[in-house]
Design a protein around this motif. Sequence first.
Motif, PDB file in Angstrom:
ATOM      1  N   LEU A 345      35.104 -41.213 -26.426  1.00 26.92           N
ATOM      2  CA  LEU A 345      35.023 -40.256 -25.351  1.00 26.92           C
ATOM      3  C   LEU A 345      35.744 -40.471 -24.081  1.00 26.92           C
ATOM      4  O   LEU A 345      35.854 -39.518 -23.286  1.00 26.92           O
ATOM      5  CB  LEU A 345      33.303 -40.029 -25.385  1.00 26.92           C
ATOM      6  N   VAL A 346      36.015 -41.815 -23.888  1.00 32.03           N
ATOM      7  CA  VAL A 346      36.669 -42.059 -22.669  1.00 32.03           C
ATOM      8  C   VAL A 346      38.249 -42.019 -22.840  1.00 32.03           C
ATOM      9  O   VAL A 346      39.010 -42.515 -22.076  1.00 32.03           O
ATOM     10  CB  VAL A 346      36.057 -43.196 -21.838  1.00 32.03           C
ATOM     11  N   GLY A 347      38.601 -41.785 -24.114  1.00 34.83           N
ATOM     12  CA  GLY A 347      39.982 -41.598 -24.428  1.00 34.83           C
ATOM     13  C   GLY A 347      40.607 -43.212 -24.920  1.00 34.83           C
ATOM     14  O   GLY A 347      41.786 -43.253 -24.543  1.00 34.83           O
ATOM     15  N   SER A 348      39.990 -44.104 -25.368  1.00 35.55           N
ATOM     16  CA  SER A 348      40.446 -45.413 -25.563  1.00 35.55           C
ATOM     17  C   SER A 348      40.573 -45.570 -26.861  1.00 35.55           C
ATOM     18  O   SER A 348      40.595 -46.743 -27.433  1.00 35.55           O
ATOM     19  CB  SER A 348      39.315 -46.517 -24.843  1.00 35.55           C
ATOM     20  N   ASN A 349      40.281 -44.619 -27.889  1.00 33.25           N
ATOM     21  CA  ASN A 349      40.635 -44.901 -29.459  1.00 33.25           C
ATOM     22  C   ASN A 349      41.777 -44.006 -29.902  1.00 33.25           C
ATOM     23  O   ASN A 349      41.603 -42.607 -29.787  1.00 33.25           O
ATOM     24  CB  ASN A 349      39.388 -44.489 -30.179  1.00 33.25           C
ATOM     25  N   GLU A 350      42.712 -44.617 -30.284  1.00 33.60           N
ATOM     26  CA  GLU A 350      43.986 -43.870 -30.625  1.00 33.60           C
ATOM     27  C   GLU A 350      43.727 -42.566 -31.828  1.00 33.60           C
ATOM     28  O   GLU A 350      44.394 -41.478 -31.703  1.00 33.60           O
ATOM     29  CB  GLU A 350      45.118 -44.527 -31.145  1.00 33.60           C
ATOM     30  N   LYS A 351      43.006 -43.010 -32.686  1.00 30.65           N
ATOM     31  CA  LYS A 351      42.699 -42.162 -33.931  1.00 30.65           C
ATOM     32  C   LYS A 351      41.971 -40.884 -33.197  1.00 30.65           C
ATOM     33  O   LYS A 351      42.165 -39.725 -33.660  1.00 30.65           O
ATOM     34  CB  LYS A 351      41.793 -42.624 -34.925  1.00 30.65           C
ATOM     35  N   TYR A 352      40.985 -41.259 -32.580  1.00 28.14           N
ATOM     36  CA  TYR A 352      40.226 -40.048 -31.967  1.00 28.14           C
ATOM     37  C   TYR A 352      40.951 -39.154 -30.940  1.00 28.14           C
ATOM     38  O   TYR A 352      40.751 -37.921 -30.756  1.00 28.14           O
ATOM     39  CB  TYR A 352      38.909 -40.635 -31.371  1.00 28.14           C
ATOM     40  N   ASN A 353      41.813 -39.710 -30.514  1.00 26.56           N
ATOM     41  CA  ASN A 353      42.636 -39.146 -29.407  1.00 26.56           C
ATOM     42  C   ASN A 353      43.751 -38.180 -30.117  1.00 26.56           C
ATOM     43  O   ASN A 353      44.102 -37.226 -29.730  1.00 26.56           O
ATOM     44  CB  ASN A 353      43.576 -40.007 -28.598  1.00 26.56           C
ATOM     45  N   LEU A 354      44.291 -38.651 -31.334  1.00 24.70           N
ATOM     46  CA  LEU A 354      45.132 -37.891 -32.074  1.00 24.70           C
ATOM     47  C   LEU A 354      44.175 -36.513 -32.736  1.00 24.70           C
ATOM     48  O   LEU A 354      45.018 -35.440 -32.560  1.00 24.70           O
ATOM     49  CB  LEU A 354      45.529 -38.877 -33.505  1.00 24.70           C
ATOM     50  N   ALA A 355      43.205 -36.636 -33.033  1.00 21.50           N
ATOM     51  CA  ALA A 355      42.204 -35.605 -33.494  1.00 21.50           C
ATOM     52  C   ALA A 355      41.971 -34.559 -32.334  1.00 21.50           C
ATOM     53  O   ALA A 355      41.986 -33.546 -32.448  1.00 21.50           O
ATOM     54  CB  ALA A 355      40.846 -36.007 -33.831  1.00 21.50           C
ATOM     55  N   LEU A 356      41.556 -35.191 -31.178  1.00 23.32           N
ATOM     56  CA  LEU A 356      41.570 -34.330 -29.741  1.00 23.32           C
ATOM     57  C   LEU A 356      42.688 -33.592 -29.605  1.00 23.32           C
ATOM     58  O   LEU A 356      42.643 -32.518 -29.170  1.00 23.32           O
ATOM     59  CB  LEU A 356      41.040 -35.339 -28.832  1.00 23.32           C
ATOM     60  N   SER A 357      43.740 -34.458 -29.749  1.00 28.08           N
ATOM     61  CA  SER A 357      44.970 -33.362 -29.267  1.00 28.08           C
ATOM     62  C   SER A 357      45.336 -32.425 -30.253  1.00 28.08           C
ATOM     63  O   SER A 357      45.942 -31.399 -29.887  1.00 28.08           O
ATOM     64  CB  SER A 357      46.366 -34.722 -29.450  1.00 28.08           C
ATOM     65  N   ALA A 358      44.931 -32.644 -31.533  1.00 35.09           N
ATOM     66  CA  ALA A 358      45.068 -31.397 -32.419  1.00 35.09           C
ATOM     67  C   ALA A 358      44.189 -30.256 -31.990  1.00 35.09           C
ATOM     68  O   ALA A 358      44.677 -29.147 -32.117  1.00 35.09           O
ATOM     69  CB  ALA A 358      44.897 -32.069 -33.878  1.00 35.09           C
ATOM     70  N   VAL A 359      43.194 -30.476 -31.879  1.00 36.72           N
ATOM     71  CA  VAL A 359      42.253 -29.246 -31.487  1.00 36.72           C
ATOM     72  C   VAL A 359      42.627 -28.756 -30.124  1.00 36.72           C
ATOM     73  O   VAL A 359      42.411 -27.330 -30.056  1.00 36.72           O
ATOM     74  CB  VAL A 359      40.687 -29.683 -31.540  1.00 36.72           C
ATOM     75  N   LYS A 360      42.942 -29.482 -29.359  1.00 33.69           N
ATOM     76  CA  LYS A 360      43.513 -28.888 -28.061  1.00 33.69           C
ATOM     77  C   LYS A 360      44.688 -28.070 -28.100  1.00 33.69           C
ATOM     78  O   LYS A 360      45.057 -26.956 -27.540  1.00 33.69           O
ATOM     79  CB  LYS A 360      43.796 -29.997 -26.884  1.00 33.69           C
ATOM     80  N   CYS A 361      45.645 -28.471 -29.043  1.00 31.95           N
ATOM     81  CA  CYS A 361      46.887 -27.592 -29.241  1.00 31.95           C
ATOM     82  C   CYS A 361      46.321 -26.279 -29.853  1.00 31.95           C
ATOM     83  O   CYS A 361      47.077 -25.260 -29.480  1.00 31.95           O
ATOM     84  CB  CYS A 361      47.864 -28.453 -30.381  1.00 31.95           C
ATOM     85  N   ILE A 362      45.577 -26.067 -30.897  1.00 30.55           N
ATOM     86  CA  ILE A 362      44.963 -25.128 -31.381  1.00 30.55           C
ATOM     87  C   ILE A 362      44.287 -23.989 -30.194  1.00 30.55           C
ATOM     88  O   ILE A 362      44.470 -22.871 -30.040  1.00 30.55           O
ATOM     89  CB  ILE A 362      44.074 -25.157 -32.343  1.00 30.55           C
ATOM     90  N   GLU A 363      43.608 -24.815 -29.110  1.00 31.47           N
ATOM     91  CA  GLU A 363      42.926 -23.963 -28.179  1.00 31.47           C
ATOM     92  C   GLU A 363      43.828 -23.581 -27.406  1.00 31.47           C
ATOM     93  O   GLU A 363      43.545 -22.324 -26.663  1.00 31.47           O
ATOM     94  CB  GLU A 363      42.004 -24.886 -27.509  1.00 31.47           C
TER      95      GLU A 363
END
Length: 408
Positions: A345-363
Amino acid sequence: MDIFIGRQPILDRDENVVAYELLYRNSTANRYEGLDHDSATVDVMVNSFAGIGIKEVGDCKKCFINFTENLLLNRVPTYISPEYIVVEILETVNLTQEILNVCKELKSKGYIIALDDVAFKRNLSPLLPYIDIIKIDYLAMSREDIKDMVETYKHKVTFLAEKIESREEYEEAKAMGFEYFQGYFFSKPIILQGKDIDPIPTNYLQLLNKLSSSDPDIDEISSIIQQDLSLSYKLLKVMNSGTFFFKSKVTSIKQAVVLLGLFEIKKLIMILMMSSMKKADNQTELLKMSLTRASFFERTSRIFGLNKNQLYMFGMFSLIDTILNKNMKDIIEDLPITNELAAALVGSNEKYNLALSAVKCIEHGEWDELQTLCRALQSTDAELLKHYQESTLSADQFIHAQKESTVQ
């Protein structure tokens, strides 16, 4: 936090107070200010039942509460026992077949239904089997039209004259056949004021997530509530409102949860969340976006190689800092979540960051970036878009389901 409710008496032919109409107020100023009608009604319900207390507000009499088309379709009146309210349908509500079905359902459950500000030319025939009271604005119609309406429908419904401003009008309305009366001649709305405890909105999201589980854990649900003073107070307040009857006194929050039941807890949490999130117009959309992300991540956990439950929670809370206008680090300190999720949640996990980047691209419609990410994930943008569209629909259905509470 101060809370307010406007209350105007409704009298019978002997000038006895038989009911009250409850009105939205957000200060001691005796006027309606600003909010949309949905939010106003939700506030009236929360402030009456979970704030000041319906016994104090209603003085052991029924309370007329206005309901919009949206709230009726979502069965929000059923959040309150028919013992305490009269469901007042606003004049702006379209009398569609869906609304007629809702009225039939409410009638079967014992609710009294009133139709507000009726115009003489309106076709009431389809609704007549379900309504009990017609309210007429005494200043808005000609005396001839009023007489014709009362004569036409007096054997089928009871009439209430509102905006009665003089003894002459009161006596005239009585002679026409009105049974109930409301207006400045008797009393202007008075303001009831009380105190409320500020809620912790994150707890609403946590509880909805727990309550929507296929196997809700009562211990977990009780733990969340008992750590939130506002929720604990409102739960006990509602239980003591007279809407429910319990033989024993409550000695713990867990006991309260068991006695009230998860079905009723879900209704309470949903309406409290609706009220707490009304202050900013974008918060409902932010909530939908959070739910969409949560559903999307749950559906795509295999693609991202992450735990489904953890990824769902990540999506649910990914926008909580924006919703609360607080720093994410400060927020997660108050949440009983894993170190892995906290880091995500604070952006310190690369795998989760990748997932978040993907959903932001769609949004954001960043399709080139999405295709680049998909190559790294060994997936396709079409697959992710399909999951996102399904998640958007799922989030909309989830919110509507919570409002209804199947609750209904």
